[in-house]
Scaffold this motif. Structure first.
Motif, PDB file in Angstrom:
ATOM      1  N   HIS A 115       0.838  -1.200   0.000  1.00 19.35           N
ATOM      2  CA  HIS A 115       0.000   0.000   0.000  1.00 19.35           C
ATOM      3  C   HIS A 115       0.870   1.246   0.000  1.00 19.35           C
ATOM      4  CE1 HIS A 115      -3.550  -2.380   0.982  1.00 19.35           C
ATOM      5  NE2 HIS A 115      -2.850  -2.944   1.930  1.00 19.35           N
ATOM      6  N   VAL A 116       0.304   2.323  -0.513  1.00 26.30           N
ATOM      7  CA  VAL A 116       0.895   3.647  -0.388  1.00 26.30           C
ATOM      8  C   VAL A 116      -0.185   4.534   0.218  1.00 26.30           C
ATOM      9  CG1 VAL A 116       1.896   5.622  -1.589  1.00 26.30           C
ATOM     10  CG2 VAL A 116       2.379   3.297  -2.387  1.00 26.30           C
ATOM     11  N   VAL A 117       0.120   5.129   1.370  1.00 27.10           N
ATOM     12  CA  VAL A 117      -0.862   5.930   2.099  1.00 27.10           C
ATOM     13  C   VAL A 117      -0.400   7.381   2.126  1.00 27.10           C
ATOM     14  CG1 VAL A 117      -2.051   6.225   4.311  1.00 27.10           C
ATOM     15  CG2 VAL A 117      -1.387   3.932   3.541  1.00 27.10           C
ATOM     16  N   SER A 118      -1.269   8.299   1.760  1.00 27.85           N
ATOM     17  CA  SER A 118      -0.960   9.724   1.825  1.00 27.85           C
ATOM     18  C   SER A 118      -1.076  10.196   3.272  1.00 27.85           C
ATOM     19  CB  SER A 118      -1.934  10.504   0.945  1.00 27.85           C
ATOM     20  OG  SER A 118      -1.659  11.877   1.027  1.00 27.85           O
ATOM     21  N   VAL A 119      -0.052  10.924   3.733  1.00 27.15           N
ATOM     22  CA  VAL A 119      -0.029  11.416   5.115  1.00 27.15           C
ATOM     23  C   VAL A 119       0.046  12.939   5.073  1.00 27.15           C
ATOM     24  CG1 VAL A 119       1.213  11.368   7.306  1.00 27.15           C
ATOM     25  CG2 VAL A 119       1.237   9.345   5.820  1.00 27.15           C
ATOM     26  N   PRO A 120      -1.039  13.633   5.442  1.00 26.75           N
ATOM     27  CA  PRO A 120      -0.999  15.097   5.434  1.00 26.75           C
ATOM     28  C   PRO A 120      -0.123  15.626   6.565  1.00 26.75           C
ATOM     29  CG  PRO A 120      -3.103  14.329   6.266  1.00 26.75           C
ATOM     30  CD  PRO A 120      -2.332  13.111   5.830  1.00 26.75           C
ATOM     31  N   SER A 121       0.439  16.792   6.365  1.00 27.00           N
ATOM     32  CA  SER A 121       1.291  17.424   7.359  1.00 27.00           C
ATOM     33  C   SER A 121       0.448  18.149   8.395  1.00 27.00           C
ATOM     34  CB  SER A 121       2.238  18.408   6.680  1.00 27.00           C
ATOM     35  OG  SER A 121       2.887  19.207   7.629  1.00 27.00           O
ATOM     36  N   ASN A 122       0.906  18.167   9.643  1.00 27.43           N
ATOM     37  CA  ASN A 122       0.221  18.923  10.692  1.00 27.43           C
ATOM     38  C   ASN A 122       0.398  20.421  10.500  1.00 27.43           C
ATOM     39  OD1 ASN A 122      -0.657  16.622  11.944  1.00 27.43           O
ATOM     40  ND2 ASN A 122       1.067  16.515  13.340  1.00 27.43           N
ATOM     41  N   GLU A 123       1.536  20.828   9.928  1.00 28.27           N
ATOM     42  CA  GLU A 123       1.815  22.252   9.735  1.00 28.27           C
ATOM     43  C   GLU A 123       1.176  22.800   8.464  1.00 28.27           C
ATOM     44  OE1 GLU A 123       4.744  20.121   9.967  1.00 28.27           O
ATOM     45  OE2 GLU A 123       4.527  20.178  12.129  1.00 28.27           O
ATOM     46  N   GLY A 124       0.707  21.932   7.611  1.00 26.56           N
ATOM     47  CA  GLY A 124       0.099  22.370   6.359  1.00 26.56           C
ATOM     48  C   GLY A 124       1.114  22.772   5.305  1.00 26.56           C
ATOM     49  N   ASN A 125       2.384  22.479   5.544  1.00 27.56           N
ATOM     50  CA  ASN A 125       3.417  22.893   4.592  1.00 27.56           C
ATOM     51  C   ASN A 125       4.072  21.692   3.928  1.00 27.56           C
ATOM     52  OD1 ASN A 125       4.763  21.933   6.779  1.00 27.56           O
ATOM     53  ND2 ASN A 125       6.204  23.613   6.958  1.00 27.56           N
ATOM     54  N   GLY A 126       3.284  20.873   3.350  1.00 28.11           N
ATOM     55  CA  GLY A 126       3.797  19.680   2.692  1.00 28.11           C
ATOM     56  C   GLY A 126       3.139  18.442   3.261  1.00 28.11           C
ATOM     57  N   GLN A 127       3.577  17.331   2.789  1.00 28.89           N
ATOM     58  CA  GLN A 127       2.997  16.078   3.237  1.00 28.89           C
ATOM     59  C   GLN A 127       4.012  14.975   3.058  1.00 28.89           C
ATOM     60  OE1 GLN A 127      -0.438  15.479   0.800  1.00 28.89           O
ATOM     61  NE2 GLN A 127       0.720  14.913  -0.987  1.00 28.89           N
ATOM     62  N   ALA A 128       3.562  13.746   3.229  1.00 30.09           N
ATOM     63  CA  ALA A 128       4.428  12.582   3.066  1.00 30.09           C
ATOM     64  C   ALA A 128       3.575  11.429   2.563  1.00 30.09           C
ATOM     65  CB  ALA A 128       5.078  12.221   4.394  1.00 30.09           C
ATOM     66  N   ILE A 129       4.252  10.376   2.160  1.00 35.45           N
ATOM     67  CA  ILE A 129       3.553   9.126   1.884  1.00 35.45           C
ATOM     68  C   ILE A 129       4.169   8.049   2.760  1.00 35.45           C
ATOM     69  CG2 ILE A 129       2.798   9.641  -0.467  1.00 35.45           C
ATOM     70  CD1 ILE A 129       5.195   8.068  -1.523  1.00 35.45           C
ATOM     71  N   GLN A 130       3.341   7.110   3.147  1.00 32.82           N
ATOM     72  CA  GLN A 130       3.780   5.964   3.938  1.00 32.82           C
ATOM     73  C   GLN A 130       3.760   4.757   3.012  1.00 32.82           C
ATOM     74  OE1 GLN A 130       4.111   6.096   7.650  1.00 32.82           O
ATOM     75  NE2 GLN A 130       5.283   4.294   7.216  1.00 32.82           N
ATOM     76  N   LEU A 131       4.925   4.139   2.811  1.00 32.45           N
ATOM     77  CA  LEU A 131       5.001   2.915   2.023  1.00 32.45           C
ATOM     78  C   LEU A 131       4.813   1.747   2.976  1.00 32.45           C
ATOM     79  CD1 LEU A 131       8.170   3.752  -0.119  1.00 32.45           C
ATOM     80  CD2 LEU A 131       5.780   4.222  -0.670  1.00 32.45           C
ATOM     81  N   VAL A 132       3.906   0.857   2.638  1.00 26.15           N
ATOM     82  CA  VAL A 132       3.632  -0.307   3.479  1.00 26.15           C
ATOM     83  C   VAL A 132       4.068  -1.553   2.709  1.00 26.15           C
ATOM     84  CG1 VAL A 132       1.875  -1.592   4.749  1.00 26.15           C
ATOM     85  CG2 VAL A 132       1.635   0.887   4.464  1.00 26.15           C
ATOM     86  N   PHE A 133       5.014  -2.273   3.283  1.00 25.01           N
ATOM     87  CA  PHE A 133       5.550  -3.484   2.669  1.00 25.01           C
ATOM     88  C   PHE A 133       5.085  -4.694   3.457  1.00 25.01           C
ATOM     89  CE2 PHE A 133       8.446  -0.058   1.638  1.00 25.01           C
ATOM     90  CZ  PHE A 133       8.671  -0.248   0.295  1.00 25.01           C
ATOM     91  N   GLU A 134       4.910  -5.814   2.763  1.00 22.39           N
ATOM     92  CA  GLU A 134       4.519  -7.048   3.444  1.00 22.39           C
ATOM     93  C   GLU A 134       5.296  -8.216   2.863  1.00 22.39           C
ATOM     94  OE1 GLU A 134       0.331  -7.759   2.882  1.00 22.39           O
ATOM     95  OE2 GLU A 134       0.613  -8.486   0.855  1.00 22.39           O
ATOM     96  N   ARG A 135       5.390  -9.253   3.676  1.00 17.88           N
ATOM     97  CA  ARG A 135       5.952 -10.532   3.217  1.00 17.88           C
ATOM     98  C   ARG A 135       5.399 -11.611   4.123  1.00 17.88           C
ATOM     99  NH1 ARG A 135      12.375 -10.061   4.806  1.00 17.88           N
ATOM    100  NH2 ARG A 135      12.092  -9.919   7.045  1.00 17.88           N
ATOM    101  N   PRO A 136       5.351 -12.837   3.634  1.00 21.75           N
ATOM    102  CA  PRO A 136       4.839 -13.920   4.469  1.00 21.75           C
ATOM    103  C   PRO A 136       5.679 -14.052   5.741  1.00 21.75           C
ATOM    104  CG  PRO A 136       4.993 -14.636   2.197  1.00 21.75           C
ATOM    105  CD  PRO A 136       5.675 -13.293   2.277  1.00 21.75           C
ATOM    106  N   SER A 137       4.988 -14.243   6.832  1.00 26.77           N
ATOM    107  CA  SER A 137       5.655 -14.392   8.125  1.00 26.77           C
ATOM    108  C   SER A 137       6.168 -15.812   8.281  1.00 26.77           C
ATOM    109  CB  SER A 137       4.677 -14.074   9.249  1.00 26.77           C
ATOM    110  OG  SER A 137       5.285 -14.276  10.491  1.00 26.77           O
TER     111      SER A 137
END
Length: 79
Positions: free
Chosen positions: A37-59
């Protein structure tokens, strides 16, 4: 059962990624991770943002950090 790793990719004020997320994805893939997954993460300051990359693999079973064969997920942003 799956295990997950998370990688935050911050953006500059001009909304350009500060990290080469394609390279981060390749590095995780080399270690057997799949981008789930790729999740959009808004900034608390309102001056930009980030994305969270979510990786998985079999446990391979319960991931007990006290086990001698436990390997922590890679962290390619230097955090």
């Amino acid at each position: 059962m799956y295990e997950y790793a998370f990688e935050l990719v911050p953006f500059t004020l001009l909304l350009k990624p500060k990290v080469d997320y394609a390279e981060v994805t390749r590095q995780y893939a080399e270690q057997g991770w799949r981008l789930a997954h790729v999740v959009s993460v808004p900034s608390n300051e309102g001056n930009g943002q980030a994305i969270q990359l979510v990786f998985e693999r079999p446990s391979k079973g319960p991931q007990d950090v006290t086990r001698a064969d436990y390997q922590a997920p890679p962290n390619f942003n230097g955090r």
